[in-house]
Write a protein that holds these residues in place. Sequence first.
Motif, PDB file in Angstrom:
ATOM      1  N   THR A  51       0.805  -1.217   0.000  1.00 38.63           N
ATOM      2  CA  THR A  51       0.000   0.000   0.000  1.00 38.63           C
ATOM      3  C   THR A  51       0.840   1.272   0.000  1.00 38.63           C
ATOM      4  O   THR A  51       0.479   2.239  -0.618  1.00 38.63           O
ATOM      5  CB  THR A  51      -0.953   0.018   1.210  1.00 38.63           C
ATOM      6  N   LEU A  52       1.964   1.281   0.701  1.00 36.49           N
ATOM      7  CA  LEU A  52       2.775   2.488   0.779  1.00 36.49           C
ATOM      8  C   LEU A  52       4.109   2.186   1.445  1.00 36.49           C
ATOM      9  O   LEU A  52       4.353   1.081   1.888  1.00 36.49           O
ATOM     10  CB  LEU A  52       2.041   3.585   1.561  1.00 36.49           C
ATOM     11  N   GLN A  53       4.956   3.205   1.502  1.00 36.56           N
ATOM     12  CA  GLN A  53       6.232   3.119   2.216  1.00 36.56           C
ATOM     13  C   GLN A  53       6.091   3.996   3.449  1.00 36.56           C
ATOM     14  O   GLN A  53       5.670   5.150   3.348  1.00 36.56           O
ATOM     15  CB  GLN A  53       7.368   3.625   1.338  1.00 36.56           C
ATOM     16  N   VAL A  54       6.441   3.472   4.602  1.00 37.96           N
ATOM     17  CA  VAL A  54       6.249   4.200   5.852  1.00 37.96           C
ATOM     18  C   VAL A  54       7.498   4.129   6.726  1.00 37.96           C
ATOM     19  O   VAL A  54       8.314   3.221   6.600  1.00 37.96           O
ATOM     20  CB  VAL A  54       5.043   3.656   6.647  1.00 37.96           C
ATOM     21  N   THR A  55       7.623   5.096   7.622  1.00 36.98           N
ATOM     22  CA  THR A  55       8.695   5.068   8.620  1.00 36.98           C
ATOM     23  C   THR A  55       8.130   4.834  10.014  1.00 36.98           C
ATOM     24  O   THR A  55       8.882   4.573  10.951  1.00 36.98           O
ATOM     25  CB  THR A  55       9.493   6.383   8.631  1.00 36.98           C
ATOM     26  N   GLU A  56       6.806   4.917  10.128  1.00 37.49           N
ATOM     27  CA  GLU A  56       6.180   4.737  11.439  1.00 37.49           C
ATOM     28  C   GLU A  56       4.743   4.280  11.259  1.00 37.49           C
ATOM     29  O   GLU A  56       4.020   4.782  10.397  1.00 37.49           O
ATOM     30  CB  GLU A  56       6.219   6.073  12.177  1.00 37.49           C
ATOM     31  N   PHE A  57       4.331   3.311  12.094  1.00 35.34           N
ATOM     32  CA  PHE A  57       2.942   2.865  12.060  1.00 35.34           C
ATOM     33  C   PHE A  57       2.634   2.112  13.352  1.00 35.34           C
ATOM     34  O   PHE A  57       3.525   1.692  14.075  1.00 35.34           O
ATOM     35  CB  PHE A  57       2.647   1.983  10.837  1.00 35.34           C
ATOM     36  N   SER A  58       1.354   1.953  13.606  1.00 29.76           N
ATOM     37  CA  SER A  58       0.882   1.195  14.764  1.00 29.76           C
ATOM     38  C   SER A  58      -0.122   0.159  14.294  1.00 29.76           C
ATOM     39  O   SER A  58      -0.847   0.382  13.320  1.00 29.76           O
ATOM     40  CB  SER A  58       0.204   2.124  15.786  1.00 29.76           C
ATOM     41  N   VAL A  59      -0.163  -0.966  14.985  1.00 33.43           N
ATOM     42  CA  VAL A  59      -1.162  -1.998  14.727  1.00 33.43           C
ATOM     43  C   VAL A  59      -1.787  -2.391  16.052  1.00 33.43           C
ATOM     44  O   VAL A  59      -1.161  -2.283  17.106  1.00 33.43           O
ATOM     45  CB  VAL A  59      -0.564  -3.243  14.036  1.00 33.43           C
ATOM     46  N   ARG A  60      -3.037  -2.830  15.970  1.00 34.86           N
ATOM     47  CA  ARG A  60      -3.761  -3.190  17.186  1.00 34.86           C
ATOM     48  C   ARG A  60      -4.759  -4.281  16.856  1.00 34.86           C
ATOM     49  O   ARG A  60      -5.387  -4.265  15.803  1.00 34.86           O
ATOM     50  CB  ARG A  60      -4.455  -1.938  17.713  1.00 34.86           C
ATOM     51  N   CYS A  61      -4.910  -5.212  17.758  1.00 33.57           N
ATOM     52  CA  CYS A  61      -5.895  -6.271  17.598  1.00 33.57           C
ATOM     53  C   CYS A  61      -7.171  -5.844  18.306  1.00 33.57           C
ATOM     54  O   CYS A  61      -7.158  -5.548  19.500  1.00 33.57           O
ATOM     55  CB  CYS A  61      -5.384  -7.583  18.192  1.00 33.57           C
TER      56      CYS A  61
END
Length: 125
Positions: free
Chosen positions: A101-111
């Motif tokens: 989808t994209l190039q990122v330097t920061e992200f969060s994931v959550r269940c």
Amino acid sequence: MTLTLDDGKTETYENVAFLSFHNLPYEGGGFPFAPRANARDGKLELCLITAKSRLTFTLTLAVSLLGGKHALLPNTRIISCREAHVRSDIPLPFHTDGEVTLQVTEFSVRCLAKKIPLLYEAGPD
């Protein structure tokens, strides 16, 4: 790469070749990257592989096909959490279900436990 988990613990990793988040054991047509993942427990299983070379990474992937034995290798960590935040100094490809989808330097994931029991998209009539 810096990884911060929901328990507040932050760890830094060098030479990260692969980081994936799972609520099911398999990805990519049969790779059991997260053998203990369970869609009903409200947790994510993270598979983090470090490798200084493509050969090391390729061999780790091959070992993963042996019933998840990659988790026993010193360059692999399987981490259980409900939420994680990732930060990298360089942009990384980010994909969901195989779609880049994209190039990122920061992200969060959550269940989100039991929030999406079924996702359905109707095709054209």
